[in-house]
Write an enzyme that holds these catalytic residues in place. Structure first.
Site, PDB file in Angstrom:
ATOM      1  N   GLN A 125     -46.123   6.124 -52.017  1.00 20.84           N
ATOM      2  CA  GLN A 125     -47.148   6.517 -51.052  1.00 20.84           C
ATOM      3  C   GLN A 125     -48.167   7.450 -51.699  1.00 20.84           C
ATOM      4  O   GLN A 125     -47.807   8.558 -52.108  1.00 20.84           O
ATOM      5  CB  GLN A 125     -46.479   7.235 -49.874  1.00 20.84           C
ATOM      6  N   GLY A 126     -49.404   7.013 -51.787  1.00 19.71           N
ATOM      7  CA  GLY A 126     -50.459   7.852 -52.355  1.00 19.71           C
ATOM      8  C   GLY A 126     -51.375   8.378 -51.273  1.00 19.71           C
ATOM      9  O   GLY A 126     -52.481   7.872 -51.093  1.00 19.71           O
ATOM     10  N   SER A 128     -51.234  12.239 -50.292  1.00 16.18           N
ATOM     11  CA  SER A 128     -51.596  13.627 -50.616  1.00 16.18           C
ATOM     12  C   SER A 128     -52.403  13.713 -51.896  1.00 16.18           C
ATOM     13  O   SER A 128     -52.214  12.939 -52.832  1.00 16.18           O
ATOM     14  CB  SER A 128     -50.326  14.474 -50.791  1.00 16.18           C
ATOM     15  N   SER A 160     -43.847  10.366 -54.419  1.00 13.99           N
ATOM     16  CA  SER A 160     -42.431  10.182 -54.724  1.00 13.99           C
ATOM     17  C   SER A 160     -42.204   8.837 -55.394  1.00 13.99           C
ATOM     18  O   SER A 160     -42.726   7.819 -54.931  1.00 13.99           O
ATOM     19  CB  SER A 160     -41.584  10.232 -53.449  1.00 13.99           C
ATOM     20  N   GLU A 243     -42.831   6.531 -40.783  1.00  9.67           N
ATOM     21  CA  GLU A 243     -42.152   7.448 -41.694  1.00  9.67           C
ATOM     22  C   GLU A 243     -41.324   8.467 -40.921  1.00  9.67           C
ATOM     23  O   GLU A 243     -40.257   8.877 -41.338  1.00  9.67           O
ATOM     24  CB  GLU A 243     -43.183   8.161 -42.581  1.00  9.67           C
ATOM     25  N   GLU A 367     -44.874  23.853 -40.079  1.00  5.41           N
ATOM     26  CA  GLU A 367     -45.990  24.422 -39.310  1.00  5.41           C
ATOM     27  C   GLU A 367     -46.796  23.306 -38.636  1.00  5.41           C
ATOM     28  O   GLU A 367     -47.247  23.445 -37.501  1.00  5.41           O
ATOM     29  CB  GLU A 367     -46.895  25.246 -40.236  1.00  5.41           C
TER      30      GLU A 367
HETATM   31  C1  LIG Z   1     -40.114  16.072 -51.664  1.00  8.81           C
HETATM   32  C2  LIG Z   1     -41.528  15.719 -51.320  1.00  8.81           C
HETATM   33  C3  LIG Z   1     -41.941  14.418 -51.393  1.00  8.81           C
HETATM   34  C4  LIG Z   1     -43.248  14.071 -51.084  1.00  8.81           C
HETATM   35  N1  LIG Z   1     -43.606  12.774 -51.225  1.00  8.81           N
HETATM   36  C5  LIG Z   1     -44.891  12.427 -50.981  1.00  8.81           C
HETATM   37  C6  LIG Z   1     -45.322  11.083 -51.193  1.00  8.81           C
HETATM   38  O1  LIG Z   1     -44.531  10.232 -51.589  1.00  8.81           O
HETATM   39  N2  LIG Z   1     -46.603  10.774 -50.964  1.00  8.81           N
HETATM   40  C7  LIG Z   1     -47.503  11.696 -50.519  1.00  8.81           C
HETATM   41  O2  LIG Z   1     -48.642  11.340 -50.292  1.00  8.81           O
HETATM   42  N3  LIG Z   1     -47.135  12.992 -50.320  1.00  8.81           N
HETATM   43  C8  LIG Z   1     -45.858  13.360 -50.543  1.00  8.81           C
HETATM   44  N4  LIG Z   1     -45.465  14.674 -50.372  1.00  8.81           N
HETATM   45  C9  LIG Z   1     -46.475  15.655 -50.029  1.00  8.81           C
HETATM   46  C10 LIG Z   1     -46.393  16.214 -48.636  1.00  8.81           C
HETATM   47  O3  LIG Z   1     -46.802  15.272 -47.686  1.00  8.81           O
HETATM   48  C11 LIG Z   1     -47.255  17.471 -48.612  1.00  8.81           C
HETATM   49  O4  LIG Z   1     -46.655  18.399 -49.485  1.00  8.81           O
HETATM   50  C12 LIG Z   1     -47.367  18.093 -47.239  1.00  8.81           C
HETATM   51  O5  LIG Z   1     -48.068  17.256 -46.361  1.00  8.81           O
HETATM   52  C13 LIG Z   1     -48.033  19.456 -47.294  1.00  8.81           C
HETATM   53  O6  LIG Z   1     -49.238  19.431 -47.996  1.00  8.81           O
HETATM   54  P1  LIG Z   1     -49.503  20.474 -49.201  1.00  8.81           P
HETATM   55  O7  LIG Z   1     -48.378  20.382 -50.126  1.00  8.81           O
HETATM   56  O8  LIG Z   1     -50.856  20.226 -49.715  1.00  8.81           O
HETATM   57  O9  LIG Z   1     -49.448  21.899 -48.533  1.00  8.81           O
HETATM   58  P2  LIG Z   1     -50.631  22.602 -47.717  1.00  8.81           P
HETATM   59  O10 LIG Z   1     -51.160  21.669 -46.705  1.00  8.81           O
HETATM   60  O11 LIG Z   1     -51.580  23.223 -48.651  1.00  8.81           O
HETATM   61  O12 LIG Z   1     -49.828  23.736 -46.981  1.00  8.81           O
HETATM   62  C14 LIG Z   1     -49.491  24.997 -47.576  1.00  8.81           C
HETATM   63  C15 LIG Z   1     -48.923  25.883 -46.480  1.00  8.81           C
HETATM   64  O13 LIG Z   1     -49.928  26.086 -45.477  1.00  8.81           O
HETATM   65  C16 LIG Z   1     -49.456  25.699 -44.213  1.00  8.81           C
HETATM   66  N5  LIG Z   1     -50.545  25.106 -43.437  1.00  8.81           N
HETATM   67  C17 LIG Z   1     -51.454  24.194 -43.811  1.00  8.81           C
HETATM   68  N6  LIG Z   1     -52.235  23.848 -42.785  1.00  8.81           N
HETATM   69  C18 LIG Z   1     -51.816  24.555 -41.724  1.00  8.81           C
HETATM   70  C19 LIG Z   1     -52.202  24.618 -40.352  1.00  8.81           C
HETATM   71  N7  LIG Z   1     -53.182  23.869 -39.841  1.00  8.81           N
HETATM   72  N8  LIG Z   1     -51.520  25.452 -39.564  1.00  8.81           N
HETATM   73  C20 LIG Z   1     -50.516  26.205 -40.037  1.00  8.81           C
HETATM   74  N9  LIG Z   1     -50.088  26.183 -41.297  1.00  8.81           N
HETATM   75  C21 LIG Z   1     -50.731  25.356 -42.131  1.00  8.81           C
HETATM   76  C22 LIG Z   1     -48.402  24.653 -44.521  1.00  8.81           C
HETATM   77  O14 LIG Z   1     -47.482  24.505 -43.449  1.00  8.81           O
HETATM   78  C23 LIG Z   1     -47.744  25.197 -45.766  1.00  8.81           C
HETATM   79  O15 LIG Z   1     -46.780  26.156 -45.431  1.00  8.81           O
HETATM   80  C24 LIG Z   1     -44.173  15.058 -50.682  1.00  8.81           C
HETATM   81  C25 LIG Z   1     -43.742  16.370 -50.596  1.00  8.81           C
HETATM   82  C26 LIG Z   1     -42.444  16.715 -50.899  1.00  8.81           C
HETATM   83  C27 LIG Z   1     -42.026  18.143 -50.809  1.00  8.81           C
END
Ligand SMILES: Cc1cc2nc3c(=O)[nH]c(=O)nc-3n(C[C@H](O)[C@H](O)[C@H](O)COP(=O)(O)OP(=O)(O)OC[C@H]3O[C@@H](n4cnc5c(N)ncnc54)[C@H](O)[C@@H]3O)c2cc1C
Lengths: 384, 333
Positions: A125-126, A128, A160, A243, A367
């Site tokens: 899944q691409g 993020s 992933s 999902e 969150e």
């Molecule tokens: C094990 C694992 C597998 C994953 N696999 C995939 C995958 O296969 N494909 C893919 O596309 N992505 C994948 N992801 C990514 C995942 O979807 C993102 O990490 C997630 O959506 C959060 O985005 P971010 O990491 O950019 O954090 P951010 O969005 O930057 O968040 C950072 C912090 O800010 C908080 N925050 C952000 N916005 C708000 C808001 N509006 N209100 C309150 N708090 C907020 C968040 O809760 C978090 O605590 C994976 C992540 C993990 C950990």
């Protein structure tokens, strides 16, 4: 209200149990690398040959079309039999395939669905990007139309199993001038296309489970757009719906199994016989894990009546994540110095403990789940 | 497998919610002249007439033969409306009397002719606390491992004390040695205890939901810094957590009710779990609700605190939380 399974459900359970008893691999699942991929695909192939692939997929697409209750039974028996984690097949089986079924063209369906079911095609899944996580709609990876192709440039992250995948659910911005939700397209990206570079990233649990993916003038046929150009946000929402849906039952059942194993360990430990603090905290967790199961039953009952999961899926997901983390932390406390030895994420206690931190991040952070509950379950005013 | 209420179960919920929200709105004015004069007591005969006390009794005992699921759903509404614990004590006492073959007494309680109030032992002490016991015909003493239905004369040195929960009267008393009543204990008491825990869990679920709803309404209405406070995540996220706790507690109470009704092997496990989760939901939600209401949350005129206090009271009936946890840990899954 009742907890009765119909005689047909009971028969179904027996059938599932018998098949799993004969077919669940005896070997431990390798924790990463090509061996892991081979293991996951072989297990998927075995389920396909046995007629158990795609339990939630409609029959016309080669699936079994099970009711949610049958899916629950399947996952209960799956956990009971100690069957392996779905692994690299997660994306294809649990959301990529279902997204194609719901939104894809006939051509897209026929070229991918059978191969996903047979364990011949791995998906990732691409969605993020480095700059776009929770605020997914802000994504910037570009897809420019050039004849009958899209030319993609940009970067994805946290993909992933990207290093093992044949295809990807890729979200790209195809109309930079449209409002942010309107200019996105969902495309099938062949991971072997020239211009793609994949760099695995190690997780805190010790394995390179996810990747960065770089796109440098990657040419993707326009025929690979799913659900229409610039209509990708709607398609992506259906992907996230799948999902966050029933595939997640396996993890819920697994949590209960793990907790009971930990309680059994504590009961057998002479040194903890008088540790009422640990015992009571475990008892509280036990009550809450029981409630998680009851919530799963409630939500299945609601789905059966209404025909679709609703926003309360976020309640289940959040509760599950928090309980998994509490279990992980308690297991560390109970292990004592034994906690210093790292195990694989699916084995023992310390690996799963570290892995548990991802449960409130991946697939929408805690969150974001709370935002969804506040706005869509409770009807509170929208927060920013 | 279906954990959504059936149409008949829905009817009970609607009927109870309709009556209670009309007759017993949770407003401090209800208790202004003291709990003994509150409208709850006056409504009890009507509750009895509607069959609420005899709801779960078998027909041979003059009951309506409904199951534990209907009783659980009814008591969720009772908890939401903060009905006097006399209703709960009556249901349990009628069941106790029926089990022991005391049919006249069962009938008297079920019809509301004999009122029953609640007594709990002072942890570690030798005295007892009587709850809403003024003028009641019987007193139901619920200990951790036995339940006894006594004549009020069994208690002496009764004296009124200030009640933490201002919606009930409280007395301290001593139990005369040799006082005899209808009693079950040990293994014989297990079915009755399952019922006690189930109904307590149900009332706590109602309380947890009530404070969640008050908080959501307040957060959607109250404006500060030019916006509804519900737009602040420091407000909306605790509300979301309340919703999670309610969903957990309600689901577990429903599941436990089904298992109790069907006399499943895991009945004790499931009701104990229900009680533990529901107590946490009620206490944690009430605490969060007080905070989210600001100064209003700390004011006696605003109803949130009633739920907090009732939850603490219910925790003392039939074994407080620590004992429940010890019981649940000891059980085999
Ligand atoms: C094990 C694992 C597998 C994953 N696999 C995939 C995958 O296969 N494909 C893919 O596309 N992505 C994948 N992801 C990514 C995942 O979807 C993102 O990490 C997630 O959506 C959060 O985005 P971010 O990491 O950019 O954090 P951010 O969005 O930057 O968040 C950072 C912090 O800010 C908080 N925050 C952000 N916005 C708000 C808001 N509006 N209100 C309150 N708090 C907020 C968040 O809760 C978090 O605590 C994976 C992540 C993990 C950990």
């Amino acid at each position: 209200m009742n907890l009765d399974f119909t005689p047909e459900d009971d028969l179904f359970r027996q059938e599932v149990r018998a098949w799993l008893a004969d077919n669940v691999p005896r070997e431990v699942r390798p924790a990463d690398g090509p061996d892991m991929k081979a293991f996951d695909l072989a297990w998927q192939k075995r389920q396909y040959d046995g007629g158990w692939a795609g339990i939630a997929w409609p029959q016309e697409y080669g699936g079994r079309g099970f009711s949610t209750i049958q899916q629950l039974i399947w996952y209960q028996e799956y956990a009971r039999a100690g069957a392996p984690y779905v692994g690299v097949n997660f994306v294809g089986l649990l959301h990529g395939g279902p997204t194609l079924i719901a939104n894809g063209s006939e051509e897209q369906k026929t070229s991918h669905l059978p191969r996903i079911l047979k364990g011949e095609e791995v998906w990732c899944q691409g969605f993020s990007e480095p700059g776009s996580g929770s605020d997914l709609a802000s994504l910037r990876t570009r897809g420019e139309i050039d004849g009958d192709h899209l030319v993609v440039n940009g970067q994805k992250i946290w993909t992933s199993f990207g290093q093992f995948a044949d295809f990807q659910e890729l979200l790209v911005r195809t109309d930079p001038d449209a409002p942010k939700h309107k200019g996105i397209s969902w495309v099938i990206c062949d991971m072997r296309s020239p211009g793609i570079r994949v760099r695995p990233i190690k997780t805190i649990a010790g394995h390179p489970e996810y990747c960065e993916v770089f796109y440098d003038d990657v040419r993707i046929p326009l025929a690979n757009v799913v659900g229409g150009l610039n209509n990708g946000w709607r398609v992506a929402m259906s992907t996230l719906g799948f999902e966050r849906g029933t595939g997640f039952m396996a993890e819920q059942v697994r949590l209960a199994t793990d907790l009971e194993a930990l309680i059994a360990t504590v009961k057998a430990r002479v040194d903890l016989a008088r540790d009422t603090d640990i015992q009571r905290r475990l008892a509280r967790l036990r009550a809450e894990v029981a409630a998680l199961q009851a919530m799963t039953y409630s939500s299945i009952s609601l789905n059966e009546r209404r025909g679709a999961p609703g926003a309360e899926a976020s309640i289940l997901r959040l509760y599950h994540g928090l309980l998994t983390q509490r279990l992980g932390r308690m297991s560390m406390e109970i292990l004592g110095a034994g906690s210093l030895e790292l195990t694989d994420p699916e084995e023992g206690w310390t690996g799963p403990y570290l892995y548990s931190f991802s449960r409130t991040i991946g697939g929408g952070t805690a969150e974001i789940q709370r935002n969804i509950i506040a706005e869509r379950v409770l009807g509170l005013p929208r927060s920013r | 497998m279906d954990l959504m209420p059936s149409p008949e179960e829905e009817q009970i919920i609607d009927m109870a919610r309709g009556l209670l929200s009309k007759e017993l709105p949770v407003d401090y004015l209800r208790w202004e002249e003291g709990p003994a004069k509150a409208a709850d007591r006056a409504l009890l005969p009507q509750c009895a007439e509607l069959g609420w006390i005899a709801l779960g009794l078998s027909e041979e005992h003059g009951g309506f033969g409904f199951g534990a699921t209907e009783e659980m759903l009814l008591f969720r509404e009772v908890g939401r409306a903060l009905v006097t614990p006399v209703l709960f004590a009556s249901v349990i006492a009628a069941r106790l009397a029926a089990t022991l073959g005391e049919s006249d007494l069962t009938a008297a309680i079920a019809t509301g002719n004999a009122t029953v109030s609640l007594a709990v032992p002072d942890a570690g002490g030798s005295g007892y606390f009587l709850i809403d016991a003024e003028g009641s015909d019987r007193i139901l003493l619920v200990d951790h491992d036995s339940v006894t239905l006594l004549d009020p004369s069994a208690f002496s040195n009764r004296s009124a004390i200030r009640s933490l929960d201002p919606t009930v009267t409280l007395e301290s008393a001593v139990l005369d040695s040799g006082a005899a009543g209808l009693q079950v204990g040990g293994r014989d008491a297990e079915p009755l205890f399952r019922h006690i825990s189930l109904l307590i869990a149900a009332m706590l679920v109602g309380a947890a939901e009530a404070v969640r709803d008050l908080s959501v309404a307040h957060a959607s209405e109250r404006t500060q810094f030019g916006q509804k406070i519900g737009t602040f995540q420091a407000v909306s996220h605790p509300c979301a957590d309340m919703a999670v706790r309610c969903e957990a507690a309600l689901s577990q109470a429903k599941l436990a009710a089904v298992v109790v009704r069907d006399a499943g092997d895991d009945a004790e496990f499931q009701v104990t779990a229900a009680r533990i989760v529901a107590l946490d939901a009620a206490l944690s939600n009430a605490a969060a609700a007080i905070q989210l209401h600001g100064g209003m949350g700390f004011a006696a005129e605003y109803p949130v605190h009633f739920y907090l206090k009732r939850a603490h009271l219910l925790d003392q009936v039939g074994g407080r939380i620590a004992l429940q946890l010890d019981d649940l840990f000891a059980l085999n899954a």
